[in-house]
Design a protein around this motif. Structure first.
Motif, PDB file in Angstrom:
ATOM      1  N   PRO A   1       0.809  -1.227   0.000  1.00  0.00           N
ATOM      2  CA  PRO A   1       0.000   0.000   0.000  1.00  0.00           C
ATOM      3  C   PRO A   1       0.842   1.278   0.000  1.00  0.00           C
ATOM      4  N   GLY A   2       1.949   1.264   0.737  1.00  0.00           N
ATOM      5  CA  GLY A   2       2.822   2.435   0.746  1.00  0.00           C
ATOM      6  C   GLY A   2       3.460   2.682  -0.598  1.00  0.00           C
ATOM      7  N   MET A   3       3.887   1.608  -1.277  1.00  0.00           N
ATOM      8  CA  MET A   3       4.460   1.773  -2.611  1.00  0.00           C
ATOM      9  C   MET A   3       3.445   2.381  -3.565  1.00  0.00           C
ATOM     10  N   VAL A   4       2.221   1.853  -3.531  1.00  0.00           N
ATOM     11  CA  VAL A   4       1.175   2.367  -4.426  1.00  0.00           C
ATOM     12  C   VAL A   4       0.893   3.845  -4.122  1.00  0.00           C
ATOM     13  N   ALA A   5       0.830   4.193  -2.836  1.00  0.00           N
ATOM     14  CA  ALA A   5       0.556   5.575  -2.450  1.00  0.00           C
ATOM     15  C   ALA A   5       1.652   6.518  -2.947  1.00  0.00           C
TER      16      ALA A   5
ATOM     17  N   SER B   1       3.464 -13.394  -8.470  1.00  0.00           N
ATOM     18  CA  SER B   1       4.193 -12.272  -9.066  1.00  0.00           C
ATOM     19  C   SER B   1       3.494 -11.770 -10.315  1.00  0.00           C
ATOM     20  N   LEU B   2       3.082 -12.672 -11.184  1.00  0.00           N
ATOM     21  CA  LEU B   2       2.432 -12.273 -12.426  1.00  0.00           C
ATOM     22  C   LEU B   2       1.072 -11.617 -12.171  1.00  0.00           C
ATOM     23  N   CYS B   3       0.333 -12.151 -11.210  1.00  0.00           N
ATOM     24  CA  CYS B   3      -0.963 -11.554 -10.889  1.00  0.00           C
ATOM     25  C   CYS B   3      -0.803 -10.200 -10.209  1.00  0.00           C
ATOM     26  N   LEU B   4       0.250 -10.030  -9.401  1.00  0.00           N
ATOM     27  CA  LEU B   4       0.532  -8.707  -8.844  1.00  0.00           C
ATOM     28  C   LEU B   4       0.758  -7.690  -9.959  1.00  0.00           C
ATOM     29  N   ARG B   5       1.501  -8.106 -10.994  1.00  0.00           N
ATOM     30  CA  ARG B   5       1.732  -7.208 -12.121  1.00  0.00           C
ATOM     31  C   ARG B   5       0.412  -6.730 -12.701  1.00  0.00           C
ATOM     32  N   ALA B   6      -0.537  -7.664 -12.826  1.00  0.00           N
ATOM     33  CA  ALA B   6      -1.834  -7.301 -13.392  1.00  0.00           C
ATOM     34  C   ALA B   6      -2.566  -6.310 -12.485  1.00  0.00           C
ATOM     35  N   ASP B   7      -2.538  -6.565 -11.170  1.00  0.00           N
ATOM     36  CA  ASP B   7      -3.222  -5.685 -10.225  1.00  0.00           C
ATOM     37  C   ASP B   7      -2.584  -4.306 -10.161  1.00  0.00           C
ATOM     38  N   LEU B   8      -1.267  -4.246 -10.341  1.00  0.00           N
ATOM     39  CA  LEU B   8      -0.533  -2.999 -10.142  1.00  0.00           C
ATOM     40  C   LEU B   8      -0.406  -2.160 -11.404  1.00  0.00           C
TER      41      LEU B   8
END
Length: 254
Positions: free
Chosen positions: A123-127, A162-169
């Motif tokens: 969450p901090g990275m996204v923020a 990892s691949l699904c995180l890429r999709a979410d991010l």
């Protein structure tokens, strides 16, 4: 660009220590996580920097680990690069000869711990609109083989996570990389895998040149230092002396 903060789990041995040394040489601010405080203190002293925060934590205790990360003091709490390196392989028995305790500790460490660390810091990275999650998978997460039923399954999880995180991010500016090593030379990980039987450890590397921890740290550093618009999805690395085998066949007497 401001000094980066890099958090490394399993930082006191093997790949984790090699990663810590590389990013220290780049001038990064470090958060070093491991189970043994004396080893953390020794590594911090070796690196000789005043911008290192050490955290004694066992990633297999996912809830406690996540809470510890959420309580990191400033400026160490603004993690730019998370290297989910901590992992364990226990036992080299066939699945039918293995025990549930060994399976459970691999799931708690390789899956639950990785989820906890990522979930606490993402969450901090996204923020902030930037960040990089680097997960350590394995070639056995893609290529099956005997004596790897649970370890290989945990690393298959790392790849898909990892691949699904890429999709979410997508669109957040946060990057994700799965680094998948093949055979790495004699490390504490290997010693644990073989239950401390050094004869088996030596036999595994006899007549071949394995990867070293610094080979993997080099790949991690490379992925983390690409331009901000570049995401390296998967890095799969094997020693020249390792490749793929044909499917196994059981020969039955007629």
């Amino acid at each position: 660009m401001d000094k980066q903060t890099v958090l490394v789990t399993g930082a006191t041995a093997g790949v984790g220590a090699a990663v810590a040394r590389r990013f220290a040489a780049r001038g990064a601010r470090l958060v070093l996580v491991a189970r043994r405080g004396d080893r953390l203190d020794a590594l911090a002293a070796e690196l000789g920097r005043d911008d290192i925060h050490t955290l004694v934590a066992d990633v297999s205790d996912a809830e406690a680990f996540a809470e510890a990360l959420k309580a990191l003091p400033a400026p160490f709490d603004a993690v730019d690069v998370l290297v989910n390196n901590a992992g364990i392989g226990v036992g080299r028995d066939l699945a039918q000869d293995s025990n549930l305790a060994d399976w459970s500790v691999m799931v708690r460490t390789n899956i639950d711990g990785l989820i906890a660390g990522t979930g606490a810091l993402l969450p901090g990275m996204v923020a902030r609109g930037r960040g990089h999650v680097i997960n350590i998978g394995s070639v056995v997460g893609e290529w099956p083989g005997p004596r790897n039923a649970i370890y290989g399954a945990t690393k298959a999880f790392v790849r898909q996570f990892s691949l699904c995180l890429r999709a979410d991010l997508l669109g957040t500016g946060v990057r994700v990389t799965d680094v998948e090593p093949g055979i790495i030379g004699a490390t504490e990980f290997t010693t644990v895998r073989f239950g401390g039987d050094m004869d088996q450890v030596r036999a595994m590397y006899e007549g071949m040149t394995p990867l070293g921890p610094d080979d993997i740290a080099d790949a991690i550093e490379w992925a983390a230092t690409r331009p901000a618009h570049v995401n390296v999805n998967i890095v799969q690395i094997m020693p020249v002396d390792q490749a793929f085998a044909a499917p196994a066949v059981a020969r039955r007497g007629g």
